[in-house]
Write a protein that holds these residues in place. Structure first.
Motif, PDB file in Angstrom:
ATOM      1  N   TYR A  71       0.564  61.941 -25.147  1.00  0.00           N
ATOM      2  CA  TYR A  71      -0.394  61.130 -25.891  1.00  0.00           C
ATOM      3  C   TYR A  71      -1.371  62.023 -26.631  1.00  0.00           C
ATOM      4  O   TYR A  71      -1.665  63.130 -26.218  1.00  0.00           O
ATOM      5  N   TYR A  88       7.101  65.170 -32.245  1.00  0.00           N
ATOM      6  CA  TYR A  88       7.923  64.075 -31.744  1.00  0.00           C
ATOM      7  C   TYR A  88       9.029  63.716 -32.749  1.00  0.00           C
ATOM      8  O   TYR A  88      10.183  63.524 -32.371  1.00  0.00           O
ATOM      9  N   ARG A 104       8.380  59.891 -24.843  1.00  0.00           N
ATOM     10  CA  ARG A 104       7.575  58.858 -25.497  1.00  0.00           C
ATOM     11  C   ARG A 104       6.272  59.461 -25.981  1.00  0.00           C
ATOM     12  O   ARG A 104       5.647  60.265 -25.297  1.00  0.00           O
ATOM     13  N   LEU A 105       5.857  59.050 -27.162  1.00  0.00           N
ATOM     14  CA  LEU A 105       4.589  59.484 -27.738  1.00  0.00           C
ATOM     15  C   LEU A 105       3.700  58.268 -27.920  1.00  0.00           C
ATOM     16  O   LEU A 105       4.126  57.252 -28.470  1.00  0.00           O
ATOM     17  N   PHE A 106       2.465  58.384 -27.460  1.00  0.00           N
ATOM     18  CA  PHE A 106       1.479  57.320 -27.612  1.00  0.00           C
ATOM     19  C   PHE A 106       0.274  57.889 -28.343  1.00  0.00           C
ATOM     20  O   PHE A 106      -0.306  58.886 -27.921  1.00  0.00           O
ATOM     21  N   MET A 107      -0.096  57.270 -29.451  1.00  0.00           N
ATOM     22  CA  MET A 107      -1.254  57.681 -30.232  1.00  0.00           C
ATOM     23  C   MET A 107      -2.402  56.739 -29.884  1.00  0.00           C
ATOM     24  O   MET A 107      -2.254  55.526 -29.953  1.00  0.00           O
ATOM     25  N   VAL A 108      -3.548  57.315 -29.507  1.00  0.00           N
ATOM     26  CA  VAL A 108      -4.687  56.533 -29.029  1.00  0.00           C
ATOM     27  C   VAL A 108      -5.777  56.497 -30.106  1.00  0.00           C
ATOM     28  O   VAL A 108      -6.400  57.524 -30.382  1.00  0.00           O
ATOM     29  N   CYS A 114      -8.086  64.479 -25.335  1.00  0.00           N
ATOM     30  CA  CYS A 114      -7.809  64.058 -23.950  1.00  0.00           C
ATOM     31  C   CYS A 114      -8.838  63.084 -23.387  1.00  0.00           C
ATOM     32  O   CYS A 114      -8.803  62.770 -22.206  1.00  0.00           O
ATOM     33  N   ASP A 121     -10.250  55.710 -23.647  1.00  0.00           N
ATOM     34  CA  ASP A 121      -9.593  56.867 -23.042  1.00  0.00           C
ATOM     35  C   ASP A 121      -9.203  56.496 -21.617  1.00  0.00           C
ATOM     36  O   ASP A 121      -8.884  57.344 -20.801  1.00  0.00           O
ATOM     37  N   THR A 125      -1.760  56.293 -17.225  1.00  0.00           N
ATOM     38  CA  THR A 125      -0.633  57.161 -17.568  1.00  0.00           C
ATOM     39  C   THR A 125       0.308  57.355 -16.387  1.00  0.00           C
ATOM     40  O   THR A 125       1.526  57.285 -16.539  1.00  0.00           O
ATOM     41  N   CYS A 140       7.458  51.086 -20.489  1.00  0.00           N
ATOM     42  CA  CYS A 140       6.945  52.106 -21.407  1.00  0.00           C
ATOM     43  C   CYS A 140       7.180  51.662 -22.844  1.00  0.00           C
ATOM     44  O   CYS A 140       7.711  52.400 -23.643  1.00  0.00           O
TER      45      CYS A 140
END
Length: 141
Positions: A71, A88, A104-108, A114, A121, A125, A140
């Motif tokens: 992430y 990714y 898997r990629l998660f953009m916050v 972090c 935040d 996870t 997921c």
């Protein structure tokens, strides 16, 4: 109170790469303002090999059952968030459609490096990763 969220990015991260194990001779007193591009840049090679994700062939990792839950905060001042997206995408191009089986990629939105920032935040996870591993992908989304 001097809190990291209130200091400029340079103050938060200055010298970190020179004060941790990585360069040949770590120096906890290193002053980033004394950085010499000709002298100091080669010292980054060791830490580059350790920290920078550049290898897109994750076949051995995948074949051993490895999972990557990555992430990034869209507001990260330390690492350009597009680094995560581009890595990714490069892995996906090389590994094909099965990439989402193990990576898997998660953009916050709004999250800094972090944590912190104007976005959340706080997310589970470990629970999500555990569900993904134990149920072979479920949970997921």
């Amino acid at each position: 109170m001097d809190h990291p969220r209130r200091r400029p990015t340079l103050a938060c991260f200055r010298g970190r790469i020179f004060s941790v194990p990585g360069p040949a001779k770590p120096d906890p007193n290193y002053d980033i303002y004394q950085f010499d591009i000709d002298k100091d840049l080669p010292k980054l090679e060791t830490i580059h090999q350790i920290l920078d994700a550049t290898d897109t062939d994750l076949t051995r990792f995948r074949d051993r059952g490895g999972r990557i839950f990555m992430y990034f905060g869209w507001a990260d001042p330390a690492l350009n968030p597009m680094m995560g997206v581009e890595y990714y995408e490069a892995v996906s191009k090389r590994m094909g459609t099965s990439t989402t089986d193990f990576f898997r990629l998660f953009m916050v939105p709004g999250m800094l490096h972090c944590g912190d920032g104007v976005g959340t935040d706080q997310f589970d996870t470990l629970g999500t990763l555990s569900t993904w591993v134990e149920r072979d992908g479920a949970g997921c989304g």
